[in-house]
Write an enzyme that holds these catalytic residues in place. Structure first.
Site, PDB file in Angstrom:
ATOM      1  N   ARG A 101       0.822  -1.219   0.000  1.00 48.09           N
ATOM      2  CA  ARG A 101       0.000   0.000   0.000  1.00 48.09           C
ATOM      3  C   ARG A 101       0.857   1.271   0.000  1.00 48.09           C
ATOM      4  O   ARG A 101       0.420   2.309  -0.429  1.00 48.09           O
ATOM      5  CB  ARG A 101      -0.932   0.013   1.216  1.00 48.09           C
ATOM      6  N   GLN A 102       2.084   1.134   0.508  1.00 47.74           N
ATOM      7  CA  GLN A 102       2.965   2.320   0.490  1.00 47.74           C
ATOM      8  C   GLN A 102       3.751   2.301  -0.815  1.00 47.74           C
ATOM      9  O   GLN A 102       4.930   1.986  -0.860  1.00 47.74           O
ATOM     10  CB  GLN A 102       3.905   2.272   1.691  1.00 47.74           C
ATOM     11  N   HIS A 135      -1.638  -4.210  -4.785  1.00 48.58           N
ATOM     12  CA  HIS A 135      -2.438  -3.025  -4.495  1.00 48.58           C
ATOM     13  C   HIS A 135      -2.504  -2.102  -5.719  1.00 48.58           C
ATOM     14  O   HIS A 135      -3.530  -1.475  -5.987  1.00 48.58           O
ATOM     15  CB  HIS A 135      -1.846  -2.291  -3.292  1.00 48.58           C
ATOM     16  N   LYS A 197     -13.907   8.644  -1.053  1.00 49.97           N
ATOM     17  CA  LYS A 197     -13.540   8.610   0.361  1.00 49.97           C
ATOM     18  C   LYS A 197     -12.519   9.664   0.683  1.00 49.97           C
ATOM     19  O   LYS A 197     -11.735  10.063  -0.162  1.00 49.97           O
ATOM     20  CB  LYS A 197     -12.844   7.280   0.664  1.00 49.97           C
ATOM     21  N   ASP A 223     -12.717  -5.340  -3.193  1.00 48.83           N
ATOM     22  CA  ASP A 223     -11.491  -4.638  -2.804  1.00 48.83           C
ATOM     23  C   ASP A 223     -10.307  -5.585  -2.960  1.00 48.83           C
ATOM     24  O   ASP A 223     -10.491  -6.798  -3.085  1.00 48.83           O
ATOM     25  CB  ASP A 223     -11.598  -4.163  -1.340  1.00 48.83           C
ATOM     26  N   ASP A 227      -8.253  -5.058   5.726  1.00 48.55           N
ATOM     27  CA  ASP A 227      -7.279  -5.040   6.824  1.00 48.55           C
ATOM     28  C   ASP A 227      -8.065  -4.917   8.138  1.00 48.55           C
ATOM     29  O   ASP A 227      -8.501  -5.907   8.723  1.00 48.55           O
ATOM     30  CB  ASP A 227      -6.296  -3.891   6.586  1.00 48.55           C
ATOM     31  N   GLY A 230     -12.330  -1.373   8.195  1.00 46.14           N
ATOM     32  CA  GLY A 230     -12.944  -0.035   8.278  1.00 46.14           C
ATOM     33  C   GLY A 230     -13.544   0.347   6.928  1.00 46.14           C
ATOM     34  O   GLY A 230     -14.682   0.816   6.859  1.00 46.14           O
ATOM     35  N   THR A 231     -12.787   0.131   5.857  1.00 44.76           N
ATOM     36  CA  THR A 231     -13.240   0.562   4.528  1.00 44.76           C
ATOM     37  C   THR A 231     -14.528  -0.160   4.120  1.00 44.76           C
ATOM     38  O   THR A 231     -15.517   0.493   3.773  1.00 44.76           O
ATOM     39  CB  THR A 231     -12.138   0.288   3.468  1.00 44.76           C
TER      40      THR A 231
HETATM   41  C1  R5P Z   1      -6.947   0.855   0.247  1.00 43.47           C
HETATM   42  O1  R5P Z   1      -6.508   1.531  -0.646  1.00 43.47           O
HETATM   43  C2  R5P Z   1      -7.087  -0.618   0.162  1.00 43.47           C
HETATM   44  O2  R5P Z   1      -7.464  -1.012  -1.138  1.00 43.47           O
HETATM   45  C3  R5P Z   1      -8.081  -1.160   1.170  1.00 43.47           C
HETATM   46  O3  R5P Z   1      -9.351  -0.621   0.893  1.00 43.47           O
HETATM   47  C4  R5P Z   1      -7.703  -0.764   2.570  1.00 43.47           C
HETATM   48  O4  R5P Z   1      -6.325  -0.859   2.764  1.00 43.47           O
HETATM   49  C5  R5P Z   1      -8.391  -1.669   3.548  1.00 43.47           C
HETATM   50  O5  R5P Z   1      -8.003  -1.315   4.852  1.00 43.47           O
HETATM   51  P1  R5P Z   1      -9.014  -1.363   6.058  1.00 43.47           P
HETATM   52  O6  R5P Z   1      -9.701  -2.692   5.981  1.00 43.47           O
HETATM   53  O7  R5P Z   1      -8.148  -1.212   7.284  1.00 43.47           O
HETATM   54  O8  R5P Z   1      -9.960  -0.237   5.877  1.00 43.47           O
END
Ligand code: R5P
Length: 319
Positions: A101-102, A135, A197, A223, A227, A230-231
């Protein structure tokens, strides 16, 4: 003189995914290689292969699940030992690439950790990288060795089509997922919706708008990873408020850090569809969880790479 065995495939797995490794080895009808993995009293990692590696094409399977830093370091040390044991070729099979992700500097003075991981793997000695649903596809360019970028999306598409959900809208939870969500929507004859978002800080997201209509519709959020959840949970709540009926969420990589299980259990999401690129605690989500295996994709890709055959053929007509 003894005839030299020209092509020898060996499979090893790190401590993150012994079960997945075993299933892949079984599918390929090959014995899993023997390796000793342990730690010194101060936590440093010790690795020793218990059989000869010399001249073999080694496929080393390790995913970046929790504890992610340990698993990455273990993989690097395993690669170093393979190189020094005269492996002919080393392919890192990393179903979920951590730190992906980074992949850019979003703010000043940040690292680009995905590039660092790619450099570390190359320095350790890989000749090839095999991974799934990065990602961002561009991360392939961080490697100076060939990358087989596999995808589990065709399996998710098959699952959706088997369910035969009426009035379906496929939802991209953020702008980064629009391309994949559009492909899924096309393949499932569904409509597409895109959520916008803001991400005030890592692992915190706020849905601020939607393009598309989910009122009275069944929705399927797609997705790359979940993680802390939250998303997806926040997206689900938002769409519920917008009048969505049944809500499903799918991802390739179930990272599932705390409080993911709790959030998913309490969310309006009816089913969470994931793959086995990472170990999962199935019992914590019970009936809500559907696990699709990627063993066949990985084992077919390993076979094709070993025999110098096309890897993209595996996905022909499915994306
Ligand atoms: C974000 O860009 C990724 O595609 C995921 O949506 C995100 O990393 C998921 O993280 P979390 O489940 O902590 O919201």
């Amino acid at each position: 003189m003894k005839e030299v065995e020209k092509n020898r495939m060996m499979i090893f797995t790190g401590s993150s995914v012994p079960e997945l490794g075993k299933k892949i080895a079984d599918k390929l009808d090959i014995k899993m290689g023997n390796v000793e993995l342990t730690t010194f009293s101060d936590g440093e990692i010790y690795v020793r292969y218990l059989e000869s590696i010399r001249g073999a094409h080694v496929f080393l399977i390790q995913t970046c699940s929790h504890p992610v830093n340990y698993n990455i370091m273990e993989m690097l040390i395993m690669i170093d030992a393979l190189k020094r044991a005269s492996a002919k070729k080393i392919t890192a099979v990393v179903p979920y690439m951590g730190y992906s992700r980074q992949d850019r500097k979003a703010k000043g003075r940040e690292p680009i950790s995905a590039k660092l991981i790619a450099d570390l793997l190359s320095t350790a000695g890989i000749d090839r990288m095999m991974t799934m649903d990065l990602h961002a596809g561009q991360i392939q360019g961080f490697f100076n060795v060939p990358v087989d970028h596999l995808t589990a999306i065709p399996k998710i598409i098959d699952y959706i089509n088997e369910k035969n959900i009426k009035d379906l809208v496929v939802v991209a939870p953020d702008s980064g997922r629009v391309g994949v969500a559009r492909k899924v929507a096309n393949r499932c004859n569904a409509d597409l919706a895109i959520l916008y978002k803001s991400r005030p800080k890592p692992n915190v997201s706020e849905t601020i708008n939607i393009v598309g209509d989910v009122k009275g519709k069944n929705v399927f959020i797609v997705d790359d990873l979940i993680d802390t959840a939250g998303t997806v949970c926040e997206s689900a709540e938002f769409m519920k408020r917008m009048g969505a009926k049944e809500i499903f969420a799918a991802c390739t990589h179930p990272v599932f850090s705390e409080p993911a299980y709790k959030r998913l259990r309490e969310s309006p999401i009816k089913e969470v569809i994931v793959t086995d690129t990472m170990p999962i605690k199935n019992d914590l989500l019970k009936d809500k969880l559907v696990v699709i295996t990627i063993v066949d994709i990985l084992s077919q890709a390993i076979k094709n790479v070993f025999y110098n055959e096309s890897v993209s053929e595996i996905f022909r007509g499915r994306m």
